[in-house]
Write an enzyme that holds these catalytic residues in place. Structure first.
Site, PDB file in Angstrom:
ATOM      1  CG  HIS A   1       3.488   2.280  -0.355  1.00 36.85           C
ATOM      2  ND1 HIS A   1       2.681   2.816   0.624  1.00 36.85           N
ATOM      3  CD2 HIS A   1       3.290   3.030  -1.473  1.00 36.85           C
ATOM      4  CE1 HIS A   1       2.017   3.844   0.114  1.00 36.85           C
ATOM      5  NE2 HIS A   1       2.358   3.996  -1.147  1.00 36.85           N
TER       6      HIS A   1
ATOM      7  NE  ARG B   1       4.094   3.889  -4.870  1.00 33.15           N
ATOM      8  CZ  ARG B   1       3.589   3.433  -5.995  1.00 33.15           C
ATOM      9  NH1 ARG B   1       4.262   2.549  -6.706  1.00 33.15           N
ATOM     10  NH2 ARG B   1       2.414   3.837  -6.422  1.00 33.15           N
TER      11      ARG B   1
ATOM     12  CE  LYS C   1       3.996   7.579  -7.272  1.00 29.67           C
ATOM     13  NZ  LYS C   1       3.115   6.814  -8.121  1.00 29.67           N
TER      14      LYS C   1
ATOM     15  CG  ASP D   1      -0.425  11.950   0.080  1.00 32.36           C
ATOM     16  OD1 ASP D   1      -0.986  12.549   1.011  1.00 32.36           O
ATOM     17  OD2 ASP D   1      -1.001  11.109  -0.632  1.00 32.36           O
TER      18      ASP D   1
ATOM     19  CB  CYS E   1      -2.122  10.241   3.971  1.00 32.54           C
ATOM     20  SG  CYS E   1      -1.469   9.483   2.478  1.00 32.54           S
ATOM     21  CE1 TYR E   2       1.674   6.983   1.637  1.00 39.04           C
ATOM     22  CE2 TYR E   2       2.246   8.784   0.167  1.00 39.04           C
ATOM     23  CZ  TYR E   2       1.677   7.548   0.379  1.00 39.04           C
ATOM     24  OH  TYR E   2       1.096   6.871  -0.661  1.00 39.04           O
TER      25      TYR E   2
ATOM     26  CG  ASP F   1      -1.888  14.283  -1.961  1.00 36.26           C
ATOM     27  OD1 ASP F   1      -0.778  14.762  -1.758  1.00 36.26           O
ATOM     28  OD2 ASP F   1      -2.128  13.538  -2.924  1.00 36.26           O
TER      29      ASP F   1
ATOM     30  CG  ASP G   1      -9.469  12.926   1.596  1.00 32.90           C
ATOM     31  OD1 ASP G   1      -9.009  12.389   2.618  1.00 32.90           O
ATOM     32  OD2 ASP G   1      -8.793  13.072   0.559  1.00 32.90           O
TER      33      ASP G   1
ATOM     34  CG  HIS H   1      -5.401  12.956   2.473  1.00 30.67           C
ATOM     35  ND1 HIS H   1      -6.181  12.364   1.511  1.00 30.67           N
ATOM     36  CD2 HIS H   1      -4.118  12.609   2.197  1.00 30.67           C
ATOM     37  CE1 HIS H   1      -5.402  11.699   0.665  1.00 30.67           C
ATOM     38  NE2 HIS H   1      -4.138  11.831   1.057  1.00 30.67           N
TER      39      HIS H   1
END
Ligand code: FPP
Ligand code: ZN
Length: 438
Positions: free
Chosen positions: A216, A258, A261, A264, A266-267, A368, A375, A378
């Site tokens: 992850h 991962r 999926k 997003d 934040c990645y 996201d 938020d 993020h």
């Protein structure tokens, strides 16, 4: 046999072509006004959203009661990336609040009187370093934090998140990051951490939270940064890691955490933030690739099986102890001077487009993906990822960022970060000076 370098480059090329095509398709469909509004970083709106959040911190976050040092870090770090300072009253209140989260026996809890926890200790320390100045930096009880870290150390080599808590790669990173930035990292804390992280590198090439789990992005950043900070990055299978990592950037231009999926925002940092680290360990990567070409075994303990004597400067492996001649506490600082010769292995412009077009709220804050709410978490990690993208083409901290590295107007440019700690570079240097003076 085809060289793994060629494979990575080739895949990268395909990825770039499909992303560029996709983003123009997406972007071209937006009305002209939306194009100009959205491609711009909504700096003022972000600052307003963040400052309002910080002011409301004492009263309005009951649901995140155990995470308030995190909220401080996410907000303060985001503001610092935007080159915005907080007023004296807010600064003093934040320092006072974090001091009340500090346990008398060491470490920081999620709120005043709560049990100390490694994650909130990392957040509190990074928040105080981001504030900077005598009051914030001297409020950190380093001696007590060291004792807390010793208590969290587990015989496996890993760390527990808190007393009786889970042992995972996050705990290793937060412990090592805090110890390194506070200049209290030693052989006892480092003992067997590398072996624990190594046991979490999966068949896919990424790193999982604990042995046997799925690779992850969040844990991959934590694992790679930790391995660098303890001078053992060469024990990881770096070509395998690069292979996994490059494939995590999707056709939407953002990163997924991962396999299979959704992407997003934040990645952008958890995955994107690994690339500037890898760029500085290129000689170790080359060495592992050469070993493969030589028919040598490219195991996770590459340095031990090397058939050559040409071991790179960074990442020599000496289990349990610091490498002779290497001061563990200098690694984070020296890392900034390690030469960068390779280009980033991801599409940094495409990622900026995902962040600005898909994660950004025009009224301030980041999220996201479209359809989700903004938020502070993020906002922090989208902005951190955006900074990584803009600065990744600069070879060292003193070279200016070229306009072509910045998606949208040059005024979108954010402050650079220290890639191993995720604090703004200037704040890192101030802390380094403060904690290394005697
Ligand atoms: C410094 C520190 C404390 C780092 C934390 C690193 C981090 C973000 C770890 C992620 C943990 C995780 C498995 C999330 C999966 O969430 P999910 O299943 O909701 O998301 P996904 O579908 O995107 O995998
Ligand atoms: Zn997310």
């Amino acid at each position: 046999m085809e060289s793994p370098v060629a494979t990575v480059t080739q895949r990268d090329q395909w990825m770039v072509e499909s992303q560029v095509f996709r983003i123009y398709e997406l972007f071209g469909n937006l009305p002209p006004k939306a194009q100009s509004v959205m491609i711009e970083l909504q700096r003022d709106s972000h600052i307003e959203y963040l400052t309002r959040g910080l002011r409301g911190l004492p009263s309005s976050f009951c649901v995140l009661d155990a995470n308030r040092p995190w909220l401080c870090y996410w907000i303060l770090h985001s503001l610092a990336l935007l080159e915005e300072s907080v007023d004296d009253e807010l600064e003093h209140n934040a320092i006072d609040f974090l001091s009340r989260c500090q346990d008398p026996e060491g470490g920081y809890g999620g709120g005043p009187g709560q049990m100390p926890h490694l994650a909130t200790t990392y957040a509190a320390v990074n928040a105080l370093i981001t504030l900077g100045g005598e009051e914030a930096l001297s409020s950190i009880n380093r001696g007590k934090i060291y004792k807390f870290l010793q208590q969290m150390k587990h015989p496996s080599g890993g760390f527990r998140m808190h007393d009786g808590g889970e042992i995972d790669v996050r705990a290793c990173y937060t412990a090592v990051s805090v110890a390194s930035i506070l200049n209290i990292l030693d052989d006892e804390l480092v003992h067997n951490v590398g072996s624990f992280i190594l046991s979490c590198q999966t068949y896919e090439g990424g790193i999982s939270g604990e042995p046997g789990a799925e690779a992850h992005g969040g844990y991959t950043f934590c694992g790679v940064a930790t391995m660098v900070l303890i001078n053992q990055v060469n024990r990881l299978d770096l070509p395998g890691l690069i292979d996994w990592l490059t494939f995590r950037q999707g056709k939407e231009c953002g990163f997924q955490g991962r396999t299979n999926k959704l992407v997003d925002g934040c990645y952008s940092f958890w995955q994107g933030g690994v690339f500037p680290i890898l760029q500085r360990v290129h000689s170790t990567i080359d060495e592992q690739l050469a070993l493969r070409d030589d028919g040598g075994q490219c195991t996770k303990d590459g340095a031990q099986t090397s058939t050559t004597s040409n071991i790179s400067k960074e990442g020599k492996f000496f289990e349990g102890t610091a490498s002779p001649g290497v001061n563990l506490n200098d690694i984070g600082y020296d890392f900034l001077k390690w030469p960068v010769i390779s280009e980033p292995l991801f599409h940094s412009i495409a990622l900026q487009q995902y962040i600005l077009l898909c994660s950004q709220e025009e009224k301030g804050g980041m999220k996201d993906k479209p359809g989700k709410s903004r938020d502070f978490y993020h906002t922090c990690y989208c902005l951190s990822g955006l900074s990584v993208c803009q600065h990744i083409w600069s070879n060292d901290e003193d070279s200016p960022v070229l306009p072509r590295a910045v998606m949208g107007p040059y005024s979108n440019l954010l402050e650079p970060i220290h890639p191993l700690f995720n604090v703004v570079l200037e704040k890192y240097h101030e802390a380094r000076e403060f904690f290394t003076r005697d």
